[in-house]
Design a protein around this motif. Structure first.
Motif, short mmCIF file in Angstrom:
data_model
loop_
_atom_site.label_atom_id
_atom_site.label_comp_id
_atom_site.label_asym_id
_atom_site.label_seq_id
_atom_site.Cartn_x
_atom_site.Cartn_y
_atom_site.Cartn_z
N VAL A 170 0.88 -1.17 0.00
CA VAL A 170 0.00 0.00 0.00
C VAL A 170 0.92 1.21 0.00
O VAL A 170 1.62 1.48 0.99
N LEU A 171 0.94 1.95 -1.10
CA LEU A 171 1.88 3.03 -1.30
C LEU A 171 1.28 4.38 -0.91
O LEU A 171 0.06 4.55 -0.90
N LYS A 172 2.15 5.33 -0.65
CA LYS A 172 1.72 6.68 -0.30
C LYS A 172 1.18 7.39 -1.54
O LYS A 172 1.77 7.31 -2.62
N ASP A 173 0.04 8.05 -1.39
CA ASP A 173 -0.57 8.81 -2.48
C ASP A 173 -0.22 10.28 -2.30
O ASP A 173 -0.82 10.96 -1.45
N PRO A 174 0.71 10.82 -3.07
CA PRO A 174 1.13 12.21 -2.87
C PRO A 174 0.09 13.24 -3.26
O PRO A 174 0.22 14.42 -2.93
N SER A 175 -0.97 12.79 -3.97
CA SER A 175 -2.02 13.74 -4.36
C SER A 175 -2.91 14.12 -3.20
O SER A 175 -3.67 15.10 -3.28
N ILE A 176 -2.85 13.39 -2.08
CA ILE A 176 -3.64 13.71 -0.89
C ILE A 176 -2.80 14.63 -0.01
O ILE A 176 -1.78 14.23 0.56
N THR A 177 -3.20 15.88 0.09
CA THR A 177 -2.40 16.88 0.79
C THR A 177 -3.11 17.54 1.96
O THR A 177 -2.49 18.27 2.73
N ALA A 178 -4.40 17.29 2.11
CA ALA A 178 -5.15 17.94 3.19
C ALA A 178 -4.67 17.43 4.55
O ALA A 178 -4.34 16.25 4.72
N ALA A 179 -4.64 18.33 5.52
CA ALA A 179 -4.21 17.98 6.87
C ALA A 179 -5.15 16.95 7.48
O ALA A 179 -6.37 17.03 7.33
N GLY A 180 -4.58 15.99 8.18
CA GLY A 180 -5.38 15.00 8.89
C GLY A 180 -5.84 13.82 8.05
O GLY A 180 -6.47 12.91 8.59
N LEU A 181 -5.54 13.83 6.75
CA LEU A 181 -5.95 12.72 5.88
C LEU A 181 -4.76 11.82 5.59
O LEU A 181 -3.66 12.29 5.28
N SER A 182 -4.98 10.52 5.68
CA SER A 182 -3.93 9.56 5.40
C SER A 182 -3.63 9.51 3.91
O SER A 182 -4.55 9.52 3.09
N LYS A 183 -2.36 9.42 3.59
CA LYS A 183 -1.96 9.23 2.20
C LYS A 183 -1.98 7.75 1.81
O LYS A 183 -1.72 7.40 0.67
#
Length: 248
Positions: free
Chosen positions: A228-241
């Motif tokens: 399960v890789l990190k999604d760099p498109s998710i940038t909002a605070a408090g949200l898991s990548k």
């Protein structure tokens, strides 16, 4: 409403969306009997030497990776392609004429496509003669024909076969480096009146399967594991990548 007891007995469907290939949306992959996510750590420990008896003065557990595993019971061409890092394609029915092969008594002659045994199959020598006779020189087989040892086809005989092929799926193994997928589990908690439990893994990359059995005395299954890789498109605070779990 807050629950005082969080017992869990899960069932549901897994959906995959291809992120790097052709995007056809979130598609169900069929029966899945197990789905598990794991967080792997690299633990650093500082032994205590300020007193006798040992113990730890401190420790740090660093996240080294997030992995997931599935046991898939639907052995569809698409699922097998994921497991074998291959490509699945639908081969249309076709009329095949004078397909060349070399025959040996007692051996199978596998056709280039899957033959429709309900249609006429013609077997001849190279150039169209002689015409060989079914159940005398050969017998029909799901993969093609089997050459009879008592027939008139000798070793290393060049033959030509004409037949109608069935529409079928073909999976070519190890033809790509592995696509990335978005995984969504649409689950129900049987221990809580079928309340929904939703799991989203934003970026998954599957490893090639370590084993795929084709002979068994039980229903087949397919073990899939991956990162399960990190999604760099998710940038909002408090949200898991990495992943999200939603539960009622």
């Amino acid at each position: 409403m807050a629950n005082s007891v969080y017992s869990y007995l899960g069932a549901g469907q897994v959906f995959l969306q291809n992120r790097t290939g052709t995007d056809k949306g979130l598609l169900p992959i069929g029966e899945v009997s197990e789905l598990e996510i794991s967080v792997d750590t690299d633990k650093k420990e500082l032994p205590s030497s300020s007193q006798t008896g040992g113990g730890l003065a401190d420790s740090v557990a660093r996240i080294s990776g997030v992995t997931m595993t599935m046991n898939v019971n639907s052995l569809s061409p698409e699922n097998i392609a994921i497991a074998l890092r291959g490509d699945a394609s639908l081969i249309a029915s076709a009329t095949v004429t004078d397909e060349a092969h070399t025959a040996y008594p007692g051996a199978l002659v596998k056709f280039n496509k899957v033959p429709d045994l309900s249609e006429t199959i013609t077997v001849t020598g190279d150039g169209g003669t002689p015409t060989y006779v079914a159940d005398t020189d050969y017998t029909l087989s799901p993969a093609g024909i089997r050459i009879l040892t008592a027939g008139s086809i000798s070793a290393s005989t060049d033959i030509e076969v004409s037949y109608v092929s069935k529409a079928h799926n073909a999976v070519e193994m190890l033809t790509n480096s592995g696509d990335e997928y978005r995984l969504v589990f649409e689950g129900l908690n049987e221990a809580s009146s079928d309340d929904p439990v939703l799991v989203t893994m934003h970026r998954c990359k599957f490893e090639p399967t370590s084993g795929l059995g084709f002979i068994s005395d039980d229903f087949g299954s397919l073990s899939l594991a991956g990162d399960v890789l990190k999604d760099p498109s998710i940038t909002a605070a408090g949200l898991s990548k990495f992943a999200k779990v939603e539960m009622v």
